[in-house]
Scaffold this motif. Structure first.
Motif, PDB file in Angstrom:
ATOM      1  N   SER A  69     -21.483  -1.924  -0.076  1.00 18.06           N
ATOM      2  CA  SER A  69     -20.125  -1.211   0.429  1.00 18.06           C
ATOM      3  C   SER A  69     -19.596  -0.829  -0.504  1.00 18.06           C
ATOM      4  CB  SER A  69     -19.320  -2.540   1.133  1.00 18.06           C
ATOM      5  OG  SER A  69     -18.901  -3.226   0.645  1.00 18.06           O
ATOM      6  N   SER A  70     -18.638  -0.166  -0.576  1.00 22.09           N
ATOM      7  CA  SER A  70     -17.565   0.350  -1.685  1.00 22.09           C
ATOM      8  C   SER A  70     -16.059   0.992  -1.049  1.00 22.09           C
ATOM      9  CB  SER A  70     -17.966   1.527  -2.546  1.00 22.09           C
ATOM     10  OG  SER A  70     -17.622   2.394  -2.326  1.00 22.09           O
ATOM     11  N   PHE A  71     -15.327   0.946  -2.087  1.00 20.68           N
ATOM     12  CA  PHE A  71     -13.585   1.238  -1.365  1.00 20.68           C
ATOM     13  C   PHE A  71     -12.722   2.089  -2.147  1.00 20.68           C
ATOM     14  CE2 PHE A  71     -10.690  -1.903  -2.896  1.00 20.68           C
ATOM     15  CZ  PHE A  71     -11.554  -3.184  -3.076  1.00 20.68           C
ATOM     16  N   THR A  72     -12.275   2.729  -2.613  1.00 19.64           N
ATOM     17  CA  THR A  72     -10.990   3.424  -3.460  1.00 19.64           C
ATOM     18  C   THR A  72      -9.997   3.109  -2.966  1.00 19.64           C
ATOM     19  OG1 THR A  72     -10.553   5.510  -2.004  1.00 19.64           O
ATOM     20  CG2 THR A  72     -12.327   5.479  -4.021  1.00 19.64           C
ATOM     21  N   MET A  73      -8.961   2.625  -3.844  1.00 18.59           N
ATOM     22  CA  MET A  73      -7.273   2.982  -2.864  1.00 18.59           C
ATOM     23  C   MET A  73      -5.666   3.637  -4.213  1.00 18.59           C
ATOM     24  SD  MET A  73      -6.790  -1.188  -3.898  1.00 18.59           S
ATOM     25  CE  MET A  73      -5.178  -1.572  -3.848  1.00 18.59           C
ATOM     26  N   LYS A  74      -5.154   3.962  -3.334  1.00 18.85           N
ATOM     27  CA  LYS A  74      -4.433   5.092  -4.282  1.00 18.85           C
ATOM     28  C   LYS A  74      -2.955   4.516  -3.668  1.00 18.85           C
ATOM     29  CE  LYS A  74      -4.098   9.627  -3.632  1.00 18.85           C
ATOM     30  NZ  LYS A  74      -5.233   9.831  -1.920  1.00 18.85           N
ATOM     31  N   PHE A  75      -2.177   3.995  -4.633  1.00 29.06           N
ATOM     32  CA  PHE A  75      -0.437   4.113  -4.550  1.00 29.06           C
ATOM     33  C   PHE A  75      -0.304   5.655  -3.534  1.00 29.06           C
ATOM     34  CE2 PHE A  75       3.948   4.696  -5.310  1.00 29.06           C
ATOM     35  CZ  PHE A  75       4.262   3.527  -4.152  1.00 29.06           C
ATOM     36  N   VAL A  76       0.382   5.019  -2.304  1.00 29.53           N
ATOM     37  CA  VAL A  76       1.496   5.956  -0.951  1.00 29.53           C
ATOM     38  C   VAL A  76       2.499   6.013  -1.120  1.00 29.53           C
ATOM     39  CG1 VAL A  76       0.039   6.864  -0.067  1.00 29.53           C
ATOM     40  CG2 VAL A  76       0.321   4.677   0.878  1.00 29.53           C
ATOM     41  N   GLY A  77       3.340   4.626  -1.601  1.00 32.25           N
ATOM     42  CA  GLY A  77       4.725   4.153  -1.345  1.00 32.25           C
ATOM     43  C   GLY A  77       4.710   2.713  -0.971  1.00 32.25           C
ATOM     44  N   TYR A  78       6.575   2.888  -0.130  1.00 27.23           N
ATOM     45  CA  TYR A  78       7.379   2.296  -0.256  1.00 27.23           C
ATOM     46  C   TYR A  78       7.295   2.020   1.473  1.00 27.23           C
ATOM     47  CZ  TYR A  78       7.322   0.138  -4.581  1.00 27.23           C
ATOM     48  OH  TYR A  78       7.003  -1.361  -6.088  1.00 27.23           O
ATOM     49  N   GLU A  79       7.429   0.605   1.892  1.00 27.98           N
ATOM     50  CA  GLU A  79       7.969   0.723   3.353  1.00 27.98           C
ATOM     51  C   GLU A  79       8.236  -1.167   3.739  1.00 27.98           C
ATOM     52  OE1 GLU A  79       4.657   1.375   5.923  1.00 27.98           O
ATOM     53  OE2 GLU A  79       4.247   3.314   5.572  1.00 27.98           O
ATOM     54  N   LEU A  80       9.066  -1.264   4.878  1.00 24.75           N
ATOM     55  CA  LEU A  80       9.574  -2.201   4.944  1.00 24.75           C
ATOM     56  C   LEU A  80       8.763  -3.058   4.538  1.00 24.75           C
ATOM     57  CD1 LEU A  80      12.776  -1.258   7.184  1.00 24.75           C
ATOM     58  CD2 LEU A  80      12.395  -1.584   5.215  1.00 24.75           C
ATOM     59  N   VAL A  81       8.571  -4.828   4.403  1.00 21.03           N
ATOM     60  CA  VAL A  81       8.486  -5.456   4.547  1.00 21.03           C
ATOM     61  C   VAL A  81       8.465  -6.318   6.515  1.00 21.03           C
ATOM     62  CG1 VAL A  81       7.425  -6.265   2.478  1.00 21.03           C
ATOM     63  CG2 VAL A  81       8.855  -7.518   4.027  1.00 21.03           C
ATOM     64  N   PRO A  82       7.731  -6.967   7.079  1.00 21.81           N
ATOM     65  CA  PRO A  82       7.826  -6.997   8.586  1.00 21.81           C
ATOM     66  C   PRO A  82       9.019  -7.987   8.281  1.00 21.81           C
ATOM     67  CG  PRO A  82       5.803  -6.987   7.948  1.00 21.81           C
ATOM     68  CD  PRO A  82       5.939  -6.700   7.209  1.00 21.81           C
ATOM     69  N   GLY A  83       9.695  -8.333   9.643  1.00 21.16           N
ATOM     70  CA  GLY A  83      10.388  -9.859   9.866  1.00 21.16           C
ATOM     71  C   GLY A  83      10.114 -11.342   9.223  1.00 21.16           C
ATOM     72  N   VAL A 125      12.982  -5.679   2.599  1.00 18.31           N
ATOM     73  CA  VAL A 125      12.471  -6.330   1.313  1.00 18.31           C
ATOM     74  C   VAL A 125      11.573  -5.097   1.560  1.00 18.31           C
ATOM     75  CG1 VAL A 125      11.041  -7.251   0.013  1.00 18.31           C
ATOM     76  CG2 VAL A 125      13.001  -8.187   0.736  1.00 18.31           C
ATOM     77  N   LEU A 126      11.022  -3.705   0.463  1.00 15.77           N
ATOM     78  CA  LEU A 126      10.080  -3.404   0.610  1.00 15.77           C
ATOM     79  C   LEU A 126       8.761  -3.532   0.252  1.00 15.77           C
ATOM     80  CD1 LEU A 126      11.733  -0.016  -0.159  1.00 15.77           C
ATOM     81  CD2 LEU A 126      11.538  -0.373   1.851  1.00 15.77           C
ATOM     82  N   GLU A 127       7.397  -2.897   0.639  1.00 17.50           N
ATOM     83  CA  GLU A 127       6.249  -3.259  -0.054  1.00 17.50           C
ATOM     84  C   GLU A 127       5.889  -2.132  -0.552  1.00 17.50           C
ATOM     85  OE1 GLU A 127       4.618  -5.687   2.060  1.00 17.50           O
ATOM     86  OE2 GLU A 127       4.421  -5.140   3.676  1.00 17.50           O
ATOM     87  N   PRO A 128       4.555  -2.337  -1.522  1.00 17.29           N
ATOM     88  CA  PRO A 128       3.987  -1.301  -1.709  1.00 17.29           C
ATOM     89  C   PRO A 128       2.644  -0.705  -1.152  1.00 17.29           C
ATOM     90  CG  PRO A 128       3.833  -3.031  -3.673  1.00 17.29           C
ATOM     91  CD  PRO A 128       4.652  -3.281  -2.641  1.00 17.29           C
ATOM     92  N   ILE A 129       2.622   0.353  -0.259  1.00 17.56           N
ATOM     93  CA  ILE A 129       1.227   0.659   0.573  1.00 17.56           C
ATOM     94  C   ILE A 129       0.283   1.739  -0.306  1.00 17.56           C
ATOM     95  CG2 ILE A 129       0.484   2.083   3.091  1.00 17.56           C
ATOM     96  CD1 ILE A 129       2.656  -0.701   2.977  1.00 17.56           C
ATOM     97  N   TYR A 130      -1.035   0.743   0.066  1.00 17.54           N
ATOM     98  CA  TYR A 130      -2.179   1.613  -0.468  1.00 17.54           C
ATOM     99  C   TYR A 130      -2.540   2.652   0.705  1.00 17.54           C
ATOM    100  CZ  TYR A 130      -0.842   0.466  -5.765  1.00 17.54           C
ATOM    101  OH  TYR A 130      -0.479  -0.145  -6.760  1.00 17.54           O
TER     102      TYR A 130
END
Ligand code: GTP
Ligand code: MG
Length: 719
Positions: free
Chosen positions: A687-701, A621-626
């Motif tokens: 505080s403040s933050f921004t986030m942007k989609f970078v790609g998919y990576e495997l989820v840990p076991g 399974v892959l999950e979206p990473i930001y």
């Protein structure tokens, strides 16, 4: 009420971090110019600017509030903005329709993340900035420290106009180095006693005066000449130089106030009235055709609607700025953005909830109207024959998401209409019907932002809604080759069904060589590729299908049905029901029946063979990473970092700047769902933050095992 001329109008935004005291300052400004007889407080829920029930509930501003102050024959239109990051859209709008930003700084905390964010926005659209250091009466107030920090962060253009003689409980006077006087207040604040500067303050006052004169002279050649000759400028010359410096952003004047005690407020208003630029001193904005539109009261009539809202006891109110021309009550205009006609039967000057009817509003001024048929935030209304349109406000991308649904399922369509309208009211709310997640995803700037939307839907539209965690758009893929065959056979009366498919699946990577020979156990399979289909997937990645059938084991006309069967499972992956990606399939053998074979049989055979092969191909399974950028004050850095680590974050970098930290990290989307709330509570909103989609990576076991179990249970329940 008087109709003000363009050259008597100044538009000002009150900006700054949450709780710095903008709404309280607005209250003192309104009191000083006689609009209100008693000053309200945020605590008592009776201020002019925080008049929405939701603002009273939160104890802070949620919406921007327009008010005007008539002062020395001029009209100051002021917009009190919320400081919270959740409502930053309001502040951005206000900055865009005004000409000067007054950034209020809490003298007890100094420059905060919110202060920096709004300063950055103001700089990006080149607006003049004035700083007001507030809460100087507060226990922890430290003027010198704040000025030093401001110089570090905003540079040498930070130019004090005033400095207090004492901070904290004893704050009741300051030295003004523009008029070179000492101002002192009694306990009630208001009008100060004006005296000469005492001897013990002389040197410091002179030094700051000289710095101010130099900064003012820099902006005008004749002032510069005079300064070189005499080292002196008159008060009027100083004002002229400072005004020029404000317009080209070479001076950021700093004022001292206690909003709560009404000290320094009147003096700051004098400066706003006398020195800050009039509407027509500023560079003219451009319309969408790139033409400069000067605020000319005799020009073509054009209004820009910067805010629409539903207000208690009134209903829908549209706030606008007259970009050009003179608007008169009863004018018929065309909404050029939406192509509809509107009559502005009544037009108003606005002071919070109070709306005063007025006969005309000239270019540059801000007003409101009610009961428009079809007007949304960001629309342009023009007189007949004018086709100007304005679209100059850029909003940040939303970063907090929730799935939304009506309590009563039958209201789904109604909810959609309401959400579309809410987006048109506040562009920082966005709505998406996600086919993949089978949810309506609502995005905004933070938890409070979405909670406010819920409040409005439930109160204004009387429709109860529920927020759910948004599902995560996982992906599935495989990591090794695997083989399977499947026979679909059905012979229960009538026409039978028969189809058999043998296939091999393997991970697909761009540019990999064509299939050749595969070995499973001691069996070898040699491929003879007749045809290759590359199918780009709407959700990213590819499905590649190679037809390697030999000897007519399956008729070519059934291949599309088999591919449909593969796509069924690519769309609903075998592990968790998520989309699958990056798989190559070789269909190399099978069987047909002369009578019973048909498309549906091969579709089912293809689907089931694929499922089996996929499950044996070490699927993942892959999950979206930001990529997440977080801005926090240094003192909470440790807590913010350990919270991030608890979210499976990989820290990519840390940058320390002027007592603030910027952390860059890669974080799985799954771990970001409550981030804005958590960060805000760790840092007390600083505080403040921004986030942007970078790609998919495997989820840990362990995460994968949990997801598979959840899906299996869910599928069982649905069976
Ligand atoms: N001691 C002191 N407290 C102040 C002063 N100005 C505001 N406050 C207090 O600070 C708190 C926040 O004030 P607000 O006026 O709501 O601040 P704001 O900037 O409008 O806040 P947001 O709308 O949330 O961005 C309130 O409790 C005020 O009473 C001041 O000059 N001195
Ligand atoms: Mg406020």
């Amino acid at each position: 009420m008087k109709v003000y001329k363009t050259h008597e109008i100044k538009n000002i935004a009150l900006l700054g971090s949450k709780g710095s005291g903008k709404t309280t300052l607005a209250e003192s400004m309104l009191f000083e110019c006689g609009v209100i007889k008693r000053r309200g407080t945020v605590e008592a829920n009776n201020t002019v600017c925080d008049y929405f029930p939701v603002e009273k509930e939160y104890g802070s501003s949620v919406f921007s509030t327009v008010f005007y102050a008539e002062f020395n024959g001029k009209k100051l239109n002021v917009i009190d903005c919320p400081g919270a990051d959740d409502f930053v859209g309001n502040a951005i709008t206000a900055l865009n329709v005004t000409d000067t930003g007054v950034i209020v700084i809490n003298g007890q905390y100094g420059v905060e993340v919110g202060t920096q964010n709004i300063f950055r926005t103001a700089s990006s659209i080149k607006k003049p900035i004035i700083f007001a250091i507030n809460q100087l009466d507060g226990e922890k107030a430290d003027y010198d420290n704040v000025i030093e920090q401001m110089r570090e962060i905003f540079g040498p253009k930070v130019t004090p106009i005033q400095y207090p003689i004492a901070c904290g409980a004893g704050f009741n006077s300051f030295i003004d180095v523009l008029i070179m006087k000492k101002l002192t207040w009694g306990p009630e604040g208001g009008t100060p006693k004006v005296e000469d500067i005492p001897a013990d303050q002389h040197d410091r006052a002179q030094e700051l005066h000289k710095a101010l004169v130099e900064a003012a002279a820099e902006n005008d050649e004749s002032l510069m000449e005079k300064f070189f000759e005499t080292e002196h400028l008159t008060e009027d010359e100083l004002r002229l130089g400072v005004r020029k410096g404000l317009i080209d952003r070479s001076i950021y004047p700093v004022f001292c106030v206690s909003a709560v005690k009404d000290m320094g407020v009147r003096r700051m208003m004098e400066f706003l009235g006398n020195v800050v630029p009039f509407v027509d001193d500023m560079p003219a904005p451009e319309n969408t055709a790139g033409q400069e539109v000067k605020p000319d009261p005799a020009g073509p009539l054009s209004l820009y609607v910067f805010k629409t809202t539903i207000e208690p006891h009134i209903g829908e109110v549209s706030y606008f700025k007259v970009m050009s021309g003179t608007l008169r009550a009863g004018d018929d205009l065309e909404n050029v953005t939406r192509g509809s006609k509107e009559r502005l039967a009544q037009i108003y000057c606005v002071c919070g909830q109070i709306k005063t009817p007025i006969d005309a509003i000239e270019a540059g001024d801000i007003g409101a109207t009610v009961k428009m048929k079809d007007v949304r935030t960001g629309n342009t209304l023009d007189a007949k024959g004018v086709d100007w349109e304005f679209d100059f406000i850029k909003y940040p991308a939303p970063k907090y998401q929730r799935a939304v649904r009506p309590v009563n399922e039958a209201d789904a369509e109604k909810l959609n209409q309401i959400l579309t309208r809410m987006h048109e009211e506040d562009p920082t709310w966005t709505v998406e019907q996600s086919k993949e997640l089978k949810q309506t995803i609502l995005s905004g700037m933070g938890e409070f932002h979405l909670r406010t939307l819920k409040w409005r839907v439930e109160n204004n539209d009387k429709l109860n809604i529920v927020f759910d965690e948004p599902k995560i758009p996982y992906r599935e893929t495989i990591t090794k080759a695997s083989r399977a065959d499947y026979r679909h056979k059905k012979q229960s009366g009538g026409a039978g069904q028969f189809g058999e498919v043998h296939l091999i699946v393997e991970p697909y990577t761009e540019g990999m060589p064509a299939p050749d020979t595969y070995k499973f156990g001691n069996q070898e399979f040699k491929m003879n590729v007749r045809d290759t289909q590359e199918i780009p997937l709407a959700w990213g990645g590819k499905l590649v299908v190679c037809n390697c059938i030999v000897g007519g084991a399956i008729d070519t006309r059934f291949i599309p049905a088999i591919v449909k069967g593969l796509m069924d499972r690519m769309e609903q992956g075998p592990l968790t029901g998520s989309y699958a990606r990056d798989v190559r399939v070789c269909i190399y053998d099978g069987k047909m029946h002369p009578v019973d074979s048909n498309e549906i049989s091969f579709r089912l055979a293809g689907r089931n063979a694929f499922s089996e092969a996929f499950r044996n191909a070490n699927p993942k399974v892959l999950e979206p990473i930001y990529e997440v950028e977080v801005f926090v004050p240094s003192d909470v850095m440790g807590d913010v970092m350990s919270d991030l680590q608890g979210r499976r974050a990989i820290i990519m970098g840390m940058n320390s700047e002027n007592g603030f930290e910027k952390i860059t990290a890669r974080v799985p989307l799954k771990e970001m769902s409550s981030y804005s709330t958590a960060l805000s509570s760790i840092t007390g909103g600083r505080s403040s933050f921004t986030m942007k989609f970078v790609g998919y990576e495997l989820v840990p076991g362990d995460v994968q095992d949990k997801l598979l179990k959840e899906y299996a249970e869910k599928s069982q329940n649905e069976d």
